[in-house]
Each structure stands twice: as C-alpha cells, then as structure tokens.
Design an enzyme around this catalytic site. Structure first.
Site, mmCIF file in Angstrom:
data_model
loop_
_atom_site.group_PDB
_atom_site.id
_atom_site.type_symbol
_atom_site.label_atom_id
_atom_site.label_comp_id
_atom_site.label_asym_id
_atom_site.label_seq_id
_atom_site.Cartn_x
_atom_site.Cartn_y
_atom_site.Cartn_z
ATOM 1 N N CYS A 115 0.814 -1.218 0.000
ATOM 2 C CA CYS A 115 0.000 0.000 0.000
ATOM 3 C C CYS A 115 0.846 1.266 0.000
ATOM 4 C CB CYS A 115 -0.909 0.031 1.233
ATOM 5 S SG CYS A 115 -1.953 -1.409 1.444
ATOM 6 N N GLU A 158 -25.918 9.106 13.563
ATOM 7 C CA GLU A 158 -25.127 9.732 14.614
ATOM 8 C C GLU A 158 -23.621 9.606 14.363
ATOM 9 O OE1 GLU A 158 -24.307 11.720 18.273
ATOM 10 O OE2 GLU A 158 -26.074 11.625 16.969
ATOM 11 N N ASP A 290 -32.627 -18.472 -12.987
ATOM 12 C CA ASP A 290 -31.405 -19.206 -12.682
ATOM 13 C C ASP A 290 -31.791 -20.684 -12.555
ATOM 14 O OD1 ASP A 290 -28.804 -19.849 -11.622
ATOM 15 O OD2 ASP A 290 -29.695 -19.803 -9.628
ATOM 16 N N SER A 425 -27.913 -19.442 -17.018
ATOM 17 C CA SER A 425 -27.114 -20.264 -16.114
ATOM 18 C C SER A 425 -25.665 -20.253 -16.556
ATOM 19 C CB SER A 425 -27.648 -21.697 -16.107
ATOM 20 O OG SER A 425 -26.795 -22.568 -15.394
ATOM 21 N N SER A 426 -24.776 -20.554 -15.620
ATOM 22 C CA SER A 426 -23.357 -20.656 -15.973
ATOM 23 C C SER A 426 -23.083 -21.928 -16.767
ATOM 24 C CB SER A 426 -22.487 -20.630 -14.709
ATOM 25 O OG SER A 426 -22.856 -21.671 -13.832
ATOM 26 N N LYS A 459 -22.290 -14.041 -14.640
ATOM 27 C CA LYS A 459 -23.603 -13.831 -14.014
ATOM 28 C C LYS A 459 -23.562 -12.812 -12.887
ATOM 29 C CE LYS A 459 -26.577 -17.035 -13.507
ATOM 30 N NZ LYS A 459 -27.256 -18.189 -12.880
ATOM 31 N N ASP A 485 -31.014 -17.337 -6.598
ATOM 32 C CA ASP A 485 -30.742 -17.551 -5.175
ATOM 33 C C ASP A 485 -29.364 -17.019 -4.794
ATOM 34 O OD1 ASP A 485 -29.221 -20.807 -4.842
ATOM 35 O OD2 ASP A 485 -29.275 -19.489 -6.581
#
Length: 513
Positions: A115, A158, A290, A425-426, A459, A485
């Site tokens: 970083c 807050e 799906d 669908s995949s 997807k 799902d």
C-alpha cells in the site's frame, strides 16, 4: 554513526537525522503503537489473512509535517503477530531509511507494505498524519450492493459526526474506485478520487476494502471505526428494505418480503402472479430463471452432473477423439490451459501437442478438467465439454434432469399468461436444454423461450444483464423479472434495471430498481 537526510517536497534537505534519532524514543513508541493497533484491528477483522496495513508519521514539533519520518507495517505478514522491530522507516518523500531484518522459515523475506504508494498519496495530497487500510467485510460488501455506483452516500446517522468536517444532518459521501489485481495499480485512481472529493477522508475500493486517513493516528482510527459502523448500518438497513441514503431511512420503492415454504420457484410464481406489484396488467413480460438452487436442487448439479462429467471425461474423449466436435473442445481447453499456466492457476498442467499421441493428450486433458471441476470454474472451455459429456449421459438414460416438484406448474402458469420464460445459467445452453428436455417431469422446453449462458457474460456482472435485456426486445429492463438464489447475481441484475426475486433460505425478497 550514519547520517540520513529527510528531504521535503521541494527536494532540498530539510532536516538531518543521525542513527540515534532513528532509534530514539519517538520512533520506538510509534513502532510499538503500530504493532498494538494491528493486533487490535485483527480482532475487528480488518487485517486478517495478512491483508490490510497501517502507516503513521512520527510526530515531532521541530520538523514540518511533510518532512516527518514515516513508519509502515510490512506486507504479507500475520498482522496480529508483528513486533515493533518489523516496521519500515521511510523519509518524508518515501525513501526507505530502515528495513527489518529477515526472519527464519516459515517467515517471508521482509517487504514494505504494498500500500506504500497509496499511503504516500494521502500524505502528499491531504497532509495526513496516519493512514489505515482495512479489509473489513463491511467496507467490501457495501460496495457490492450497487455494482455501478461510484459513491457511497449516507445521512442522518449519529456516527457521521465522527467523520472530520461532518455533522448529523450532513450527507457523507465516500468515493468508490474499482479494484485491480495488484495493490499498487490502484495508486492513480485513488489519487484522482482524493482530488475529486476534497472533503473526503476515505476512499472505498470495490470488492476490496477502504483507505482512511486523518491528521493523527487517533483521528484516523476514530474515523475508520465510524466508517465501518456506517457501512454495517447501511448493509443492515438494505436487508430490511430501508434506504440508508435518505433522511428518514424509509422503505426502498416497492420493497416486499414474503416467506416461502421451501425456497423454490413455486413460491416465487405465487408471489409474482398474486402479489400486488404484479396484479392485472402489471405482470412481467419476461421472466429469466437461474437453475442451480432456483429451479433445480443444488445437490443435483454437485452430486450428479459434476461427478458424471468428471468420471466420464477420459471415456468420452477416447471414443470421440477424432470427431470435429471433440477436436474443437480440445482446442478450446488447450487455449484455456495455456492461459492458466501463464497465470499460475493451481492444477493446470501442460497439454502435449497433438502429434504426441492420443493417450498422452487425453491424460493431460483429464487432469486439467478434474482440477477445473473441483475449483467449480465458470469457463466456456469446461462448460462446453461438460455439455457434450452430459448429452451422452442423457441419450443413454444414465442421466435424468431434476427440477423442484412445483416448477412445471409455475412454468405452465406463466406460459398460459403469455409471459416468456428464459433460462440464464453458468452451464452451457446445451446443458440447460438437456436438463429441461429430459427432466423428471418430461420435456419442459415447450414452456421456455430461450437460453443464455456465460457467452453473454459473467452472471455477477451487470453488463451481462444489459446484454440479455437488449436480446429480449423489451421497452425497459423493469419488464424483465430475474429469479435467483445468489445475492451477487441479484445486485448485478438490479443495477441493470431488472425487477428481482431473490430466493435466500426460503425468504423471498422482491426489489424494484
């Protein structure tokens, strides 16, 4: 005794420090502080798995802040086990002045935080006194709710008061930048975000985490805690169907929540056909379903289809080796494996050239396919071959597609209402047709208008749903109902403007974009 120069932004020597200074009380206390904070952040889940990092400037009233020494935690180490001597010491312009000594195996060779270039931007552009990089799950998930959003906005909470320059009634805006494969590649986009949002004290990185800076380590830590609280609150409000970005945090538009009996598509059909949002004349023109976990038990895919494909790869390739179809499958797999080898993908092994012999080629293909299936990879090369293997299984009656008991009734009802139903669908389109064409309820393809697979895109990515929308010819995306799902698929579809029906553990959540 060595003399080390700490140069200011103008390039001239602004201060000179001896080795004694580098080993003095202020530096030692800052080393201890960083190791203590990392242990604390570990308990919060901000720096687990060696991820995350922290950097603090060594406060010295006699030295201008831009020229003060910088301490940074190392990269790729267990943050909760760091010791004060593990820290790097840098000059104000980022030059490394002191590095930790190597430790014996299994410790990695010392390396300054990946970083570092991003930390330096916060120091340069915001005159920060400390910067915290967290991988806290809240900071990751909040960027995924709307995959297209470039900002996180929240008001009337807050904890906003804990963010520098903000009060309860203010709108807190945090820029979101896109993640990259390597941390240092984020430097330019983070710098642009800092310039574009002068009031911001943090930048979110989608699917990754957050960078937070402050005038001091106390200020940075306080703000980091407030940001994580606000992100967690936003996620919980979203789950309740409440809008965190408005003053009254009221319900999001058209939010519904219903309880399903078994989490499958029949309950979805009932909600869609009888729910108030889809009353007379408001029924969706198209429904996109799906498969796995929505129309079909996950166990059928994981315990029947995948094992069948894995167990029959060698046999299928051997019997069909000389056919044009299988040679095309091999060509596609060979290309994928070559890419995998270049990227160091686990399980990838070289495939011998075609003239090396049929058996050698098949053995290498079987090894690669087995690794791909175990990793549940959603790649065209694998899905295409699996589809061809499954076709043989269905044709020989060794396989039978499985759908939930109430799927046929739902499909028939939607069909009778004139709604076109599609599958996304995949799995390959061939595999989809095989499942619904040879199901435990017979051939259900008469109720389906088309099939989409990963050829239109991943997807979990919004452009895939934009492509489907363009293919279906509707006037607006909200005329399409997407049922899944998988939460990440739902958020991607929502960003494309689709109506959603999310099936999660029996709870149906309908969202209107």
């Amino acid at each position: 005794m060595a003399t080390l120069a700490v140069n200011g932004g103008g390039g001239a020597a602004a201060a000179t420090h001896t080795q004694a200074y580098l080993e003095g009380r202020a530096v030692k206390e800052t080393r201890v502080l960083i190791s203590e904070l990392c242990r604390h952040f570990y308990t919060l889940g901000w720096v687990s798995g060696t991820g995350g990092s922290i950097t603090i400037k060594v406060h010295d009233d006699s030295i201008p802040k831009p020229q003060q020494l910088i301490l940074m935690s190392p990269s790729g180490v267990q943050k909760e086990r760091m010791e004060p001597e593990d820290m790097y010491v840098l000059s104000g312009n980022g030059t490394t002045l002191s590095s930790p000594s190597p430790k014996p195996y299994p410790h990695k060779p010392p390396k300054c935080s990946d970083c570092a270039p991003l930390f330096m931007k916060a120091y340069e552009k915001r005159d920060a006194g400390a910067v915290i990089h967290s991988h806290g799950i809240e900071s990751c998930l909040v960027t995924m709710i709307n995959p297209m959003s470039k900002e996180f906005r929240i008001t009337h909470m807050e904890m906003i008061k804990g963010i520098k320059g903000h009060g309860y009634y203010d709108e807190l805006v945090v820029p979101i930048i896109e993640n990259t494969a390597y941390e240092n590649e984020l430097t330019d986009s983070l710098a642009k975000a800092i310039d574009a949002y002068p009031k911001a004290t943090a930048v979110l990185v989608r699917n990754h985490g957050i960078y937070v800076w402050g005038d001091s380590w106390i200020n940075a830590k306080t703000q980091a805690e407030c940001y994580h609280y606000l992100f967690d609150a936003a996620i919980k409000l979203h789950q309740l169907g409440l809008d965190w970005s408005t003053p009254n945090h009221g319900p999001t538009r058209n939010f519904k929540l219903g309880l399903g009996s078994n989490g499958n598509v029949n309950t979805s059909a009932k909600a869609v056909t009888e729910g108030s949002d889809y009353g007379s004349g408001l029924f969706p023109r198209c429904i996109v379903l799906d498969i796995e976990g929505t129309t079909t038990p996950i166990s059928f895919v994981s315990e029947v289809l995948f094992p069948y494909a894995r167990d029959n790869v060698g046999k299928h390739l051997s019997v069909t080796y000389d056919t044009a179809e299988t040679q095309d499958d091999i060509k596609l797999l060979r290309s994928q494996v070559e890419d995998d080898l270049k990227q160091g993908v686990a399980g990838a092994v070289p495939i011998p050239p075609g003239d090396a012999g049929k058996e050698e080629v098949i053995a290498a293909l079987v090894a690669n396919v087995d690794a791909m299936i175990k990793a549940d990879r959603k790649i065209t090369a694998l899905k295409q071959l699996q589809g061809h293997i499954w076709r043989t299984g269905f044709e020989s009656n060794e396989l039978e597609g499985e759908v939930f008991d109430d799927v046929p009734e739902a499909l028939e009802k939607w069909h009778s209402l004139g709604t076109k139903v599609y599958i996304y669908s995949s799995g390959s389109r061939l595999a989809q047709r095989l499942i619904f064409g040879n199901s435990n309820y017979g051939d259900l393809r008469k109720y389906l208008s088309g099939f989409f697979d990963t050829a239109v895109g991943n997807k979990r990515e919004t452009p895939s749903y934009v492509e489907i929308t363009n293919s279906l010819g509707v006037d607006k995306p909200s005329e399409i109902l997407f049922v899944t799902d998988v939460y990440q698929e739902a958020t991607a579809a929502k960003a494309a403007g689709k109506e959603l029906f999310v099936i999660l553990d029996g709870w149906m959540q309908v969202h209107s974009h």
